[in-house]
Design an enzyme around this catalytic site. Sequence first.
Site, PDB file in Angstrom:
ATOM      1  N   HIS A  14       0.069 -11.854   0.681  1.00  0.00           N
ATOM      2  CA  HIS A  14      -0.753 -10.847   0.016  1.00  0.00           C
ATOM      3  C   HIS A  14      -1.070 -11.221  -1.436  1.00  0.00           C
ATOM      4  O   HIS A  14      -0.188 -11.287  -2.274  1.00  0.00           O
ATOM      5  CB  HIS A  14      -0.029  -9.492   0.049  1.00  0.00           C
ATOM      6  CG  HIS A  14      -0.917  -8.334  -0.241  1.00  0.00           C
ATOM      7  ND1 HIS A  14      -0.535  -7.029  -0.052  1.00  0.00           N
ATOM      8  CD2 HIS A  14      -2.195  -8.269  -0.685  1.00  0.00           C
ATOM      9  CE1 HIS A  14      -1.518  -6.224  -0.379  1.00  0.00           C
ATOM     10  NE2 HIS A  14      -2.536  -6.952  -0.779  1.00  0.00           N
TER      11      HIS A  14
ATOM     12  N   TYR B 188       0.832  -1.210   0.000  1.00  0.00           N
ATOM     13  CA  TYR B 188       0.000   0.000   0.000  1.00  0.00           C
ATOM     14  C   TYR B 188       0.862   1.254   0.000  1.00  0.00           C
ATOM     15  O   TYR B 188       1.554   1.556   0.969  1.00  0.00           O
ATOM     16  CB  TYR B 188      -0.953   0.018   1.203  1.00  0.00           C
ATOM     17  CG  TYR B 188      -1.890  -1.172   1.241  1.00  0.00           C
ATOM     18  CD1 TYR B 188      -2.336  -1.777   0.070  1.00  0.00           C
ATOM     19  CD2 TYR B 188      -2.323  -1.708   2.446  1.00  0.00           C
ATOM     20  CE1 TYR B 188      -3.176  -2.875   0.092  1.00  0.00           C
ATOM     21  CE2 TYR B 188      -3.172  -2.809   2.483  1.00  0.00           C
ATOM     22  CZ  TYR B 188      -3.583  -3.387   1.297  1.00  0.00           C
ATOM     23  OH  TYR B 188      -4.415  -4.478   1.328  1.00  0.00           O
TER      24      TYR B 188
HETATM   25  P1  NAD Z   1     -13.302  -0.027   0.922  1.00  0.00           P
HETATM   26  O1  NAD Z   1     -14.417  -0.748   0.304  1.00  0.00           O
HETATM   27  O2  NAD Z   1     -13.164  -0.075   2.395  1.00  0.00           O
HETATM   28  O3  NAD Z   1     -13.353   1.473   0.410  1.00  0.00           O
HETATM   29  C1  NAD Z   1     -12.389   2.423   0.784  1.00  0.00           C
HETATM   30  C2  NAD Z   1     -12.744   3.763   0.191  1.00  0.00           C
HETATM   31  O4  NAD Z   1     -13.947   4.229   0.812  1.00  0.00           O
HETATM   32  C3  NAD Z   1     -11.685   4.844   0.468  1.00  0.00           C
HETATM   33  O5  NAD Z   1     -11.666   5.746  -0.621  1.00  0.00           O
HETATM   34  C4  NAD Z   1     -12.229   5.525   1.708  1.00  0.00           C
HETATM   35  O6  NAD Z   1     -11.757   6.848   1.812  1.00  0.00           O
HETATM   36  C5  NAD Z   1     -13.706   5.482   1.462  1.00  0.00           C
HETATM   37  N1  NAD Z   1     -14.519   5.517   2.687  1.00  0.00           N
HETATM   38  C6  NAD Z   1     -14.364   4.837   3.844  1.00  0.00           C
HETATM   39  N2  NAD Z   1     -15.340   5.141   4.714  1.00  0.00           N
HETATM   40  C7  NAD Z   1     -16.145   6.028   4.086  1.00  0.00           C
HETATM   41  C8  NAD Z   1     -17.322   6.713   4.468  1.00  0.00           C
HETATM   42  N3  NAD Z   1     -17.888   6.549   5.658  1.00  0.00           N
HETATM   43  N4  NAD Z   1     -17.897   7.551   3.566  1.00  0.00           N
HETATM   44  C9  NAD Z   1     -17.364   7.727   2.328  1.00  0.00           C
HETATM   45  N5  NAD Z   1     -16.241   7.106   1.908  1.00  0.00           N
HETATM   46  C10 NAD Z   1     -15.644   6.267   2.788  1.00  0.00           C
HETATM   47  O7  NAD Z   1     -11.974  -0.580   0.216  1.00  0.00           O
HETATM   48  P2  NAD Z   1     -10.506  -0.894   0.692  1.00  0.00           P
HETATM   49  O8  NAD Z   1      -9.881   0.246   1.400  1.00  0.00           O
HETATM   50  O9  NAD Z   1      -9.827  -1.462  -0.490  1.00  0.00           O
HETATM   51  O10 NAD Z   1     -10.702  -2.115   1.707  1.00  0.00           O
HETATM   52  C11 NAD Z   1     -10.554  -1.973   3.093  1.00  0.00           C
HETATM   53  C12 NAD Z   1      -9.243  -2.527   3.598  1.00  0.00           C
HETATM   54  O11 NAD Z   1      -9.213  -3.937   3.429  1.00  0.00           O
HETATM   55  C13 NAD Z   1      -7.978  -2.033   2.859  1.00  0.00           C
HETATM   56  O12 NAD Z   1      -7.606  -0.747   3.302  1.00  0.00           O
HETATM   57  C14 NAD Z   1      -7.009  -3.127   3.214  1.00  0.00           C
HETATM   58  O13 NAD Z   1      -6.548  -2.950   4.536  1.00  0.00           O
HETATM   59  C15 NAD Z   1      -7.903  -4.369   3.148  1.00  0.00           C
HETATM   60  N6  NAD Z   1      -7.861  -5.017   1.825  1.00  0.00           N
HETATM   61  C16 NAD Z   1      -7.002  -6.058   1.650  1.00  0.00           C
HETATM   62  C17 NAD Z   1      -6.886  -6.656   0.414  1.00  0.00           C
HETATM   63  C18 NAD Z   1      -5.920  -7.797   0.245  1.00  0.00           C
HETATM   64  O14 NAD Z   1      -5.292  -8.192   1.199  1.00  0.00           O
HETATM   65  N7  NAD Z   1      -5.779  -8.372  -0.918  1.00  0.00           N
HETATM   66  C19 NAD Z   1      -7.639  -6.218  -0.671  1.00  0.00           C
HETATM   67  C20 NAD Z   1      -8.528  -5.182  -0.462  1.00  0.00           C
HETATM   68  C21 NAD Z   1      -8.639  -4.594   0.793  1.00  0.00           C
END
Ligand code: NAD
Length: 323
Positions: A119, A56
């Site tokens: 990952h 990230y």
């Molecule tokens: P998400 O679906 O959580 O969306 C994140 C987006 O939504 C960001 O732009 C954030 O600013 C916004 N957001 C969050 N809360 C909000 C709110 N209340 N109102 C409006 N916008 C809002 O997607 P993500 O960040 O990809 O997934 C969450 C976490 O899961 C990642 O940060 C990561 O830690 C993990 N993840 C891991 C993998 C992997 O291991 N392969 C893949 C995807 C995600």
Amino acid sequence: MEYRTLGKTGLSVSLIGFGASPLGDEFRKTDPAEGARAVHSAIDQGINFFDVSPYYGRTLAEERLGAALNGRRDKVILATKCGRYDKSTFDFSAQRLYRSIDESLARLRTDYVDLLQLHDIEFADYAQIVEEAVPALRVIQRSGKARFIGITGLPLKILHAVASAVDVDSILSYCRYNFLITDLDKDVTPLCRQRNIGLINASPLHMGVLTNHGAPDWHPAPEAVKDAGRRVAETCSRYGVDVSSVALRFCLNHPDVASTLVGMADPAHVLKNIATLDLEVEPALLAEIAAIVAPVKDITWSSGEAVNNDADPTPLAPHPGKA
Ligand code: NAD
């Protein structure tokens, strides 16, 4: 805040987890001071589970999270990853993983992580994950640098195959359980239940599709899915509620998911997301959302090696080529 036990690890993780990829500017440029305030506010509100990766922001998110957790490390359950380092840079060899954990610990300013995950395992050869990478994580675990180990990725096929073949403590799945898609529950959820593997659901907002802001440019979902997201957002506005809150609430209702990881770098989002714990959504709105989503329900995209994806019927045998 509600806390749930992550499989057989005994770790008690908050129902809402802090996804730290936005701290690495994965979605848009963020202010580091604001990101640190988001981390502190989350801890103050009872969020104790934090997930990050060297990938990230190409180490930026780990650096920023490590700085923000300085002096508060003992308040959190910290998860990071290894094996993915850039969009097309992967290395799941044991030697790289041994170096990777040391690099992560330095950036995170700690001497252990609670969970170390491989990952995006769909970018690797299945046999390498089973025979080399998972055993390497167990070596790291025995050294005390990681308390537990897990796997992450998009295609359910390889997550299921690896977790069936070798013992893992957790599975992190993303974009497979939210308003737009629920196929996580076909095979992976039952496997986790059966083997008491900790289940982590990430991307409840479908990586931005289920927000008023919309998906980032790089988002891999087909246009029809993004369009459905926009229509869901408009419908929520008509009911006077925010699409992100309604979408997160839906995920929090899953009985088998220990923690739902939502990406945050903005203190206002932390408060909004915490408020969903008490949110009740009108059944009429849920019915309208279900009708909008129905034509695109469970549409996903391919990630990594074709053979590791759900659309490819070739079975991933425990030891391919060795039978
Ligand atoms: P998400 O679906 O959580 O969306 C994140 C987006 O939504 C960001 O732009 C954030 O600013 C916004 N957001 C969050 N809360 C909000 C709110 N209340 N109102 C409006 N916008 C809002 O997607 P993500 O960040 O990809 O997934 C969450 C976490 O899961 C990642 O940060 C990561 O830690 C993990 N993840 C891991 C993998 C992997 O291991 N392969 C893949 C995807 C995600």
